[in-house]
Enzyme design. Structure first.
Site, PDB file in Angstrom:
ATOM      1  N   LYS A  82       0.846  -1.193   0.000  1.00 18.31           N
ATOM      2  CA  LYS A  82       0.000   0.000   0.000  1.00 18.31           C
ATOM      3  C   LYS A  82       0.876   1.235   0.000  1.00 18.31           C
ATOM      4  O   LYS A  82       1.516   1.569   1.006  1.00 18.31           O
ATOM      5  CB  LYS A  82      -0.922   0.045   1.223  1.00 18.31           C
ATOM      6  CG  LYS A  82      -2.016   1.118   1.081  1.00 18.31           C
ATOM      7  CD  LYS A  82      -2.529   1.638   2.411  1.00 18.31           C
ATOM      8  CE  LYS A  82      -1.729   2.778   2.935  1.00 18.31           C
ATOM      9  NZ  LYS A  82      -1.808   4.025   2.115  1.00 18.31           N
ATOM     10  N   GLY A 125       6.513   5.114   9.009  1.00 16.65           N
ATOM     11  CA  GLY A 125       5.712   6.320   9.157  1.00 16.65           C
ATOM     12  C   GLY A 125       5.881   6.895  10.549  1.00 16.65           C
ATOM     13  O   GLY A 125       6.914   6.698  11.199  1.00 16.65           O
ATOM     14  N   SER A 126       4.873   7.585  11.010  1.00 14.29           N
ATOM     15  CA  SER A 126       4.968   8.273  12.295  1.00 14.29           C
ATOM     16  C   SER A 126       4.919   7.287  13.455  1.00 14.29           C
ATOM     17  O   SER A 126       4.332   6.207  13.356  1.00 14.29           O
ATOM     18  CB  SER A 126       3.826   9.281  12.434  1.00 14.29           C
ATOM     19  OG  SER A 126       2.596   8.610  12.640  1.00 14.29           O
ATOM     20  N   THR A 127       5.517   7.688  14.563  1.00 14.12           N
ATOM     21  CA  THR A 127       5.498   6.857  15.762  1.00 14.12           C
ATOM     22  C   THR A 127       4.071   6.674  16.263  1.00 14.12           C
ATOM     23  O   THR A 127       3.692   5.587  16.723  1.00 14.12           O
ATOM     24  CB  THR A 127       6.382   7.496  16.847  1.00 14.12           C
ATOM     25  OG1 THR A 127       7.738   7.516  16.376  1.00 14.12           O
ATOM     26  CG2 THR A 127       6.322   6.711  18.146  1.00 14.12           C
ATOM     27  N   VAL A 156       1.194   6.540  14.579  1.00 13.02           N
ATOM     28  CA  VAL A 156       0.477   5.523  13.805  1.00 13.02           C
ATOM     29  C   VAL A 156       1.113   4.155  14.017  1.00 13.02           C
ATOM     30  O   VAL A 156       0.415   3.135  14.081  1.00 13.02           O
ATOM     31  CB  VAL A 156       0.454   5.902  12.311  1.00 13.02           C
ATOM     32  CG1 VAL A 156      -0.184   4.791  11.480  1.00 13.02           C
ATOM     33  CG2 VAL A 156      -0.306   7.206  12.104  1.00 13.02           C
ATOM     34  N   GLY A 157       2.445   4.117  14.142  1.00  9.12           N
ATOM     35  CA  GLY A 157       3.123   2.852  14.387  1.00  9.12           C
ATOM     36  C   GLY A 157       2.636   2.169  15.655  1.00  9.12           C
ATOM     37  O   GLY A 157       2.466   0.945  15.703  1.00  9.12           O
ATOM     38  N   GLU A 186       9.416   1.158  11.248  1.00 11.30           N
ATOM     39  CA  GLU A 186      10.460   2.181  11.136  1.00 11.30           C
ATOM     40  C   GLU A 186       9.736   3.508  11.294  1.00 11.30           C
ATOM     41  O   GLU A 186       8.967   3.918  10.425  1.00 11.30           O
ATOM     42  CB  GLU A 186      11.181   2.068   9.786  1.00 11.30           C
ATOM     43  CG  GLU A 186      12.518   2.791   9.758  1.00 11.30           C
ATOM     44  CD  GLU A 186      12.382   4.231   9.302  1.00 11.30           C
ATOM     45  OE1 GLU A 186      12.324   5.116  10.201  1.00 11.30           O
ATOM     46  OE2 GLU A 186      12.332   4.478   8.095  1.00 11.30           O
ATOM     47  N   CYS A 246      13.240  10.611   8.199  1.00 10.11           N
ATOM     48  CA  CYS A 246      13.324  10.170   9.602  1.00 10.11           C
ATOM     49  C   CYS A 246      14.755  10.200  10.119  1.00 10.11           C
ATOM     50  O   CYS A 246      14.979  10.296  11.322  1.00 10.11           O
ATOM     51  CB  CYS A 246      12.779   8.746   9.735  1.00 10.11           C
ATOM     52  SG  CYS A 246      11.056   8.569   9.276  1.00 10.11           S
ATOM     53  N   GLU A 257       9.689  15.857  16.183  1.00 11.33           N
ATOM     54  CA  GLU A 257      10.135  15.685  14.800  1.00 11.33           C
ATOM     55  C   GLU A 257       9.425  16.704  13.913  1.00 11.33           C
ATOM     56  O   GLU A 257       8.206  16.656  13.742  1.00 11.33           O
ATOM     57  CB  GLU A 257       9.831  14.268  14.315  1.00 11.33           C
ATOM     58  CG  GLU A 257      10.400  13.978  12.944  1.00 11.33           C
ATOM     59  CD  GLU A 257      10.180  12.539  12.517  1.00 11.33           C
ATOM     60  OE1 GLU A 257      11.058  11.978  11.844  1.00 11.33           O
ATOM     61  OE2 GLU A 257       9.113  11.973  12.843  1.00 11.33           O
TER      62      GLU A 257
END
Length: 453
Positions: A154, A207-209, A211-212, A229, A263, A356
């Protein structure tokens, strides 16, 4: 299906419209991948390797087209985009060597023979961000395919074009149908289905922390594997004994490359106090010399931000009280431009030191000694990358071991080599991509005991 516009961030023009898959369409792709899995995993390792090499060759033949797509879709400079397409080719070639090297073990036991196998997981869902659409996709799908898994990829909603083309190239190279599929759409629909669908055995997310964490929590409900990551707030540590001219000349490209949308960006420059003023004097012309403009021009060194919304988010970090040391240039007219910006934080709690930014903004602050440098470098929830500048080899090793980060460079800003592991400490992620063990991350270890009594 619904649809979404793809915008050129350098011109703000609509490039094309892409369909967004529904949950039902995502389920259908997963079912096709599951069905194709039996044949793919049954292929002899050498045959799988040959197909991956053909895929790599197809990418190489299409490299300029892929690069130009990325310039148009993501605003990457043409030089960077060519490197990124080349990285996809190289990761595929490297991964093609892995199927024949997924070696098990023979473990000495009493009363028989004990052997281990590395079995493919099944269907792998790979969720790709918009900042580096091509290479990050390959870091997920290439080793997964090498290990005998099928992949549903995706791409980010903002940058789907190169992923779609890679899907076409896989078929042109001869990969069996449905072994590698690209499904465009929203993360809340397609990505979420990767998390909840029982046939998807692993999710790879960059992606972002924030959403992770959600993905990890969702996957935990099925004890599903994840590789994450996530964010970063990397430090560029410059000691007084470093080559200051070189450190200052290269520092802008460690954070302003890809307009800071990285990142691994060294968005904190820590400079030993005795050379702090001199370093700033050297840094200013380097920053002002960064060529910002048309990403299709080979002379351009920094392009636009990805969207108007993201530009506004980056701008929100610059408050009336922010002490700006100096800025670079930016074009006038259409495009999501933001000038390279150097700030001097006045408090350890400054957002520019703790959060960030994901844009071309770098904070510069002094430190006293080695212990102070390590303390400041580690004073963050992240731990992805970083640089250490010193002429003292002992110090380089001491600081490298003490800094809590997954990828460090000494007298360099290089974070990624496809033949070495990549991943973060703390809230920068979980697991490792790339390197010789990449394919094993997409396998289960099976132990078999054979009685000989």
């Amino acid at each position: 299906m619904t649809s979404a516009q793809v915008i050129n961030p350098a011109t703000e023009e609509v490039v094309t419209t892409i369909e967004a898959a529904s949950e039902a369409a995502t389920d259908a792709a997963i079912a096709r991948a599951q069905q194709a899995g039996a044949g793919w995993r049954a292929l002899a390792p050498g045959d799988r390797a040959r197909l991956l090499r053909r895929f790599a060759d197809a990418v190489d033949a299409d490299l300029e087209h892929l690069a130009r797509l990325e310039v148009t879709n993501a605003g990457h400079t043409i030089g960077n985009a060519r490197w990124e397409a080349g990285n996809v080719r190289d990761v595929l070639h490297y991964s093609a060597g892995l199927p024949e090297r997924l070696l098990g073990n023979q473990i000495p036991v009493a009363g028989g023979v004990n052997i281990t196998f590395h079995e493919p997981l099944g269907v792998v869902g790979v969720i790709v961000p918009w900042n580096f659409p091509m290479p990050i996709a390959a870091w997920g799908f290439a080793p997964a395919l090498a290990a005998g898994n099928t992949v549903v990829l995706k791409p980010a909603e903002l940058t789907p074009l190169t992923a779609i083309r890679l899907g076409e190239l896989a078929l042109e190279a001869g990969l069996p149908e449905n072994v590698f599929q690209v499904v465009t759409g929203k993360g809340s629909v397609v990505g979420q289905r990767f998390v909840t669908h029982p046939a998807v055995r692993k999710v790879v997310f960059t992606g972002s922390t924030e959403v992770g964490k959600q993905i990890m929590a969702g996957c935990a409900q099925q004890v599903k594997r994840v590789t994450l990551e996530l964010g970063g707030k990397s430090a560029n540590v410059v000691f007084a004994d470093a080559d200051l001219e070189r450190a200052a000349a290269t520092a802008p490209y460690a954070v302003f490359d890809n307009a800071g949308q990285d990142c691994c960006a060294r968005s904190r420059i820590l400079v030993q106090r005795s050379v702090f003023d001199r370093f700033l004097e050297l840094l200013e012309p380097a920053v002002k010399g960064v060529r910002v403009g048309d990403p299709g021009d080979a002379a351009t060194e920094m392009g636009p931000l990805i969207s108007a919304a993201h530009r506004d988010q980056v701008a929100g970090f610059i408050e009336p009280s922010t002490k700006i040391a100096f800025t670079g240039t930016r074009p006038d007219g259409p495009g999501f431009w933001f000038a390279p910006t150097v700030v001097l934080p006045t408090s350890p709690a400054d957002r520019l030191l703790t959060e960030e930014v994901f844009g071309p903004v770098v904070a510069v602050l002094p430190f006293e000694d080695e212990a102070d440098a390590i303390r400041i470098a580690n004073d963050t929830e992240y731990g992805l990358s970083g640089s250490i500048w010193t002429s003292d080899v002992g110090r380089a090793l001491r600081v490298s071991r003490a800094v809590e980060s997954g990828n460090l460079s000494v007298n360099s800003h290089s974070s990624v080599r496809y033949w070495t592991p990549f991943g973060g400490f703390k809230q920068s992620g979980l697991g490792r991509e790339l390197g010789p063990d990449a394919a094993r991350a997409f396998t289960e270890t099976k132990n078999v005991f054979i009685a000989t009594d």
